[in-house]
Design a protein around this motif. Structure first.
Motif, PDB file in Angstrom:
ATOM      1  N   MET A 166       0.849  -1.193   0.000  1.00  0.00           N
ATOM      2  CA  MET A 166       0.000   0.000   0.000  1.00  0.00           C
ATOM      3  C   MET A 166       0.889   1.248   0.000  1.00  0.00           C
ATOM      4  O   MET A 166       1.772   1.378   0.833  1.00  0.00           O
ATOM      5  N   SER A 167       0.649   2.158  -0.960  1.00  0.00           N
ATOM      6  CA  SER A 167       1.507   3.346  -1.007  1.00  0.00           C
ATOM      7  C   SER A 167       1.016   4.382   0.004  1.00  0.00           C
ATOM      8  O   SER A 167      -0.175   4.492   0.285  1.00  0.00           O
ATOM      9  N   GLU A 168       1.963   5.151   0.516  1.00  0.00           N
ATOM     10  CA  GLU A 168       1.652   6.150   1.544  1.00  0.00           C
ATOM     11  C   GLU A 168       0.912   7.333   0.909  1.00  0.00           C
ATOM     12  O   GLU A 168       1.270   7.782  -0.174  1.00  0.00           O
ATOM     13  N   ASN A 169      -0.136   7.830   1.572  1.00  0.00           N
ATOM     14  CA  ASN A 169      -0.803   9.046   1.112  1.00  0.00           C
ATOM     15  C   ASN A 169      -0.090  10.235   1.748  1.00  0.00           C
ATOM     16  O   ASN A 169      -0.172  10.447   2.947  1.00  0.00           O
ATOM     17  N   LEU A 170       0.621  11.009   0.926  1.00  0.00           N
ATOM     18  CA  LEU A 170       1.418  12.123   1.459  1.00  0.00           C
ATOM     19  C   LEU A 170       0.845  13.486   1.082  1.00  0.00           C
ATOM     20  O   LEU A 170       1.508  14.502   1.251  1.00  0.00           O
ATOM     21  N   LEU A 171      -0.383  13.475   0.536  1.00  0.00           N
ATOM     22  CA  LEU A 171      -0.988  14.757   0.179  1.00  0.00           C
ATOM     23  C   LEU A 171      -1.635  15.355   1.433  1.00  0.00           C
ATOM     24  O   LEU A 171      -2.805  15.146   1.738  1.00  0.00           O
ATOM     25  N   THR A 172      -0.813  16.065   2.169  1.00  0.00           N
ATOM     26  CA  THR A 172      -1.273  16.631   3.443  1.00  0.00           C
ATOM     27  C   THR A 172      -2.145  17.866   3.177  1.00  0.00           C
ATOM     28  O   THR A 172      -2.133  18.438   2.078  1.00  0.00           O
ATOM     29  N   LEU A 173      -2.875  18.259   4.220  1.00  0.00           N
ATOM     30  CA  LEU A 173      -3.747  19.441   4.137  1.00  0.00           C
ATOM     31  C   LEU A 173      -2.980  20.649   3.575  1.00  0.00           C
ATOM     32  O   LEU A 173      -3.419  21.297   2.618  1.00  0.00           O
ATOM     33  N   GLY A 174      -1.818  20.934   4.165  1.00  0.00           N
ATOM     34  CA  GLY A 174      -1.042  22.101   3.747  1.00  0.00           C
ATOM     35  C   GLY A 174      -0.605  21.996   2.289  1.00  0.00           C
ATOM     36  O   GLY A 174      -0.735  22.957   1.521  1.00  0.00           O
ATOM     37  N   ARG A 175      -0.112  20.833   1.907  1.00  0.00           N
ATOM     38  CA  ARG A 175       0.355  20.664   0.519  1.00  0.00           C
ATOM     39  C   ARG A 175      -0.809  20.766  -0.461  1.00  0.00           C
ATOM     40  O   ARG A 175      -0.692  21.345  -1.532  1.00  0.00           O
ATOM     41  N   HIS A 176      -1.948  20.188  -0.076  1.00  0.00           N
ATOM     42  CA  HIS A 176      -3.132  20.222  -0.949  1.00  0.00           C
ATOM     43  C   HIS A 176      -3.614  21.661  -1.147  1.00  0.00           C
ATOM     44  O   HIS A 176      -3.924  22.077  -2.274  1.00  0.00           O
ATOM     45  N   LEU A 177      -3.643  22.443  -0.064  1.00  0.00           N
ATOM     46  CA  LEU A 177      -4.134  23.824  -0.179  1.00  0.00           C
ATOM     47  C   LEU A 177      -3.134  24.702  -0.937  1.00  0.00           C
ATOM     48  O   LEU A 177      -3.521  25.514  -1.776  1.00  0.00           O
ATOM     49  N   ARG A 178      -1.851  24.521  -0.640  1.00  0.00           N
ATOM     50  CA  ARG A 178      -0.836  25.376  -1.284  1.00  0.00           C
ATOM     51  C   ARG A 178      -0.728  25.096  -2.783  1.00  0.00           C
ATOM     52  O   ARG A 178      -0.253  25.938  -3.540  1.00  0.00           O
ATOM     53  N   ALA A 179      -1.188  23.917  -3.216  1.00  0.00           N
ATOM     54  CA  ALA A 179      -1.134  23.582  -4.645  1.00  0.00           C
ATOM     55  C   ALA A 179      -2.230  24.324  -5.422  1.00  0.00           C
ATOM     56  O   ALA A 179      -2.240  24.339  -6.650  1.00  0.00           O
ATOM     57  N   GLN A 180      -3.181  24.945  -4.673  1.00  0.00           N
ATOM     58  CA  GLN A 180      -4.272  25.648  -5.347  1.00  0.00           C
ATOM     59  C   GLN A 180      -3.921  27.120  -5.540  1.00  0.00           C
ATOM     60  O   GLN A 180      -3.127  27.678  -4.785  1.00  0.00           O
ATOM     61  N   LYS A 181      -4.572  27.751  -6.527  1.00  0.00           N
ATOM     62  CA  LYS A 181      -4.258  29.149  -6.854  1.00  0.00           C
ATOM     63  C   LYS A 181      -4.858  30.120  -5.842  1.00  0.00           C
ATOM     64  O   LYS A 181      -5.953  29.901  -5.339  1.00  0.00           O
ATOM     65  N   ASP A 182      -4.160  31.209  -5.603  1.00  0.00           N
ATOM     66  CA  ASP A 182      -4.686  32.354  -4.832  1.00  0.00           C
ATOM     67  C   ASP A 182      -5.249  31.992  -3.463  1.00  0.00           C
ATOM     68  O   ASP A 182      -6.284  32.516  -3.064  1.00  0.00           O
ATOM     69  N   VAL A 183      -4.601  31.107  -2.769  1.00  0.00           N
ATOM     70  CA  VAL A 183      -5.102  30.757  -1.434  1.00  0.00           C
ATOM     71  C   VAL A 183      -4.438  31.644  -0.375  1.00  0.00           C
ATOM     72  O   VAL A 183      -5.042  31.971   0.642  1.00  0.00           O
ATOM     73  N   GLY A 184      -3.240  32.073  -0.643  1.00  0.00           N
ATOM     74  CA  GLY A 184      -2.553  33.037   0.226  1.00  0.00           C
ATOM     75  C   GLY A 184      -2.481  32.619   1.686  1.00  0.00           C
ATOM     76  O   GLY A 184      -2.310  31.441   2.020  1.00  0.00           O
ATOM     77  N   ALA A 185      -2.675  33.611   2.554  1.00  0.00           N
ATOM     78  CA  ALA A 185      -2.499  33.389   3.993  1.00  0.00           C
ATOM     79  C   ALA A 185      -3.639  32.600   4.627  1.00  0.00           C
ATOM     80  O   ALA A 185      -3.562  32.227   5.795  1.00  0.00           O
ATOM     81  N   LEU A 186      -4.689  32.338   3.843  1.00  0.00           N
ATOM     82  CA  LEU A 186      -5.788  31.520   4.365  1.00  0.00           C
ATOM     83  C   LEU A 186      -5.264  30.148   4.799  1.00  0.00           C
ATOM     84  O   LEU A 186      -5.740  29.564   5.772  1.00  0.00           O
ATOM     85  N   VAL A 187      -4.268  29.648   4.076  1.00  0.00           N
ATOM     86  CA  VAL A 187      -3.676  28.345   4.427  1.00  0.00           C
ATOM     87  C   VAL A 187      -3.122  28.371   5.851  1.00  0.00           C
ATOM     88  O   VAL A 187      -3.286  27.411   6.610  1.00  0.00           O
ATOM     89  N   ASP A 188      -2.482  29.485   6.197  1.00  0.00           N
ATOM     90  CA  ASP A 188      -1.877  29.577   7.541  1.00  0.00           C
ATOM     91  C   ASP A 188      -2.961  29.512   8.617  1.00  0.00           C
ATOM     92  O   ASP A 188      -2.775  28.882   9.658  1.00  0.00           O
ATOM     93  N   VAL A 189      -4.088  30.179   8.348  1.00  0.00           N
ATOM     94  CA  VAL A 189      -5.189  30.183   9.319  1.00  0.00           C
ATOM     95  C   VAL A 189      -5.751  28.759   9.454  1.00  0.00           C
ATOM     96  O   VAL A 189      -5.979  28.268  10.565  1.00  0.00           O
ATOM     97  N   ILE A 190      -5.940  28.091   8.334  1.00  0.00           N
ATOM     98  CA  ILE A 190      -6.503  26.735   8.379  1.00  0.00           C
ATOM     99  C   ILE A 190      -5.506  25.775   9.049  1.00  0.00           C
ATOM    100  O   ILE A 190      -5.912  24.907   9.834  1.00  0.00           O
ATOM    101  N   GLU A 191      -4.246  25.960   8.780  1.00  0.00           N
ATOM    102  CA  GLU A 191      -3.252  25.102   9.441  1.00  0.00           C
ATOM    103  C   GLU A 191      -3.234  25.349  10.950  1.00  0.00           C
ATOM    104  O   GLU A 191      -3.035  24.413  11.735  1.00  0.00           O
ATOM    105  N   ALA A 192      -3.458  26.594  11.353  1.00  0.00           N
ATOM    106  CA  ALA A 192      -3.501  26.891  12.802  1.00  0.00           C
ATOM    107  C   ALA A 192      -4.700  26.184  13.439  1.00  0.00           C
ATOM    108  O   ALA A 192      -4.598  25.613  14.536  1.00  0.00           O
ATOM    109  N   ILE A 193      -5.837  26.202  12.746  1.00  0.00           N
ATOM    110  CA  ILE A 193      -7.040  25.519  13.263  1.00  0.00           C
ATOM    111  C   ILE A 193      -6.785  24.009  13.304  1.00  0.00           C
ATOM    112  O   ILE A 193      -7.132  23.320  14.280  1.00  0.00           O
TER     113      ILE A 193
END
Ligand code: FDP
Length: 320
Positions: A1-28
């Motif tokens: 079974m291969s490891e799922n390494l698509l973490t929340l932070g990596r998934h969000l940062r791969a999207q366009k124009d997410v900016g500092a919202l990622v930091d807020v979601i990571e804090a939550i």
């Protein structure tokens, strides 16, 4: 079974124009990991039971309510993008930083929803709403009290048999699960859709004598139409089941409490945002929940959310 390494932070940062919202979601999410740990150890650490104080709504605070609130506050204090924190457990909004300091978001939360169920190990959760701090710094607290339609992000973290984070940043709904090996949330499902119909309703039917006639008529109709009932009594768990399996979750007003029990800004709005983003519907029974213009932080609202077809059956009965 291969490891799922698509973490929340990596998934969000791969999207366009997410900016500092990622930091807020990571804090939550970080607070969520800490809360999950405390919830699991609650009986061992003897933090079950009432804290001895009441919140501004007069409800007894559980020790874990207070602890969860503190963990969220601490994580957001350390996040430069967070301007305001408001929660069920705090009397007023807490200003963390100004716009001049670069803070762009307000976080509203029910830190531990369903906490009266903890002593019997039923699933509980953190519900969160993120609004943009788009006013002047003089009006920083008012930035938190805005219509649900304007949310920049919303979701919940469910502490159940696994720890599940469901999130929408207004581009559909994604689900992440906390991988205990990695210590991080990994993406398990993207583009979640609520089934269009499912013959399941979820409400506390014990209050039926206090419901309005239209709702009583709906229940009579549902009883004779092959419906089943599911009610955990923990909103996060009931809404999560509704999101994945369909049906309708409702906490209506009653004669005694016309606005119901649930809070608009950190319970109704975030859940309505997630459900609508997944193709479902969310109403107060009178109109779209996300369009309610709030006047105060701890305002309550009746809630009818779930599969679009099931919400419509209820609205039809309420109208007639
Ligand atoms: P709780 O009081 O345990 O925090 O938010 C309030 C809430 O739980 C919801 O999670 C739940 O759906 C509801 O109350 C249950 O209320 P009733 O006991 O009135 O059904």
């Amino acid at each position: 079974m291969s490891e799922n390494l698509l973490t929340l932070g990596r998934h969000l940062r791969a999207q366009k124009d997410v900016g500092a919202l990622v930091d807020v979601i990571e804090a939550i999410a970080l607070a969520g990991k800490a809360i999950a740990h405390r919830v699991r150890r609650a009986r061992i650490d003897d933090v079950i039971g009432e804290a001895g104080a009441t919140n501004i709504q007069g409800e007894a605070q559980q020790k874990l309510d207070v602890l969860s609130d503190q963990l969220l506050l601490e994580c957001l204090r350390a996040c430069p993008a967070a301007a305001v924190y408001a929660s069920e457990e705090q009397d007023g909004a807490i200003v963390l930083r100004t716009r001049a300091e670069g803070a762009a978001y307000c976080v509203l939360a029910d830190p531990l929803d369903g906490s009266s169920n903890i002593d019997v190990a039923v699933s509980v959760g953190t519900i969160f709403s993120v609004q943009r701090h788009d006013r002047s710094d003089a009006e920083i607290e008012q930035s938190a009290v805005q219509a649900g339609r304007k949310q920049a992000a919303a979701g919940y973290i469910l502490y159940g048999s696994s720890v599940v984070l469901v999130l929408s940043i207004g581009r559909g709904v994604s689900m992440y699960v906390l991988d205990p090996l990695l210590g991080d949330f990994v993406l398990v499902k993207d583009g979640i859709r609520v089934p269009a119909a499912s013959k399941t309703y979820s409400l506390n039917e014990a209050y039926v004598n206090d419901f309005e006639d239209g709702l009583k008529a709906y229940l009579d109709w549902a009883h004779s139409s092959g419906y089943g009932a599911r009610y955990i009594g923990s909103m996060v768990a009931d809404v999560h089941r509704t999101l994945l399996k369909g049906g309708v979750f409702l906490y209506p007003g009653t004669k005694k409490a016309p606005e119901g029990k649930l809070r608009l800004l950190y319970e109704g709005n975030p859940m309505a945002f997630v459900i609508e983003q997944a193709g479902g519907a969310a109403s107060t029974g009178r109109g779209p929940l996300l369009d309610v213009v709030p006047t105060k932080l701890h305002q309550r609202t009746p809630v009818v959310i779930g599969s679009a077809g099931e919400v419509e059956h209820i609205l039809r009965h309420l109208r007639s």
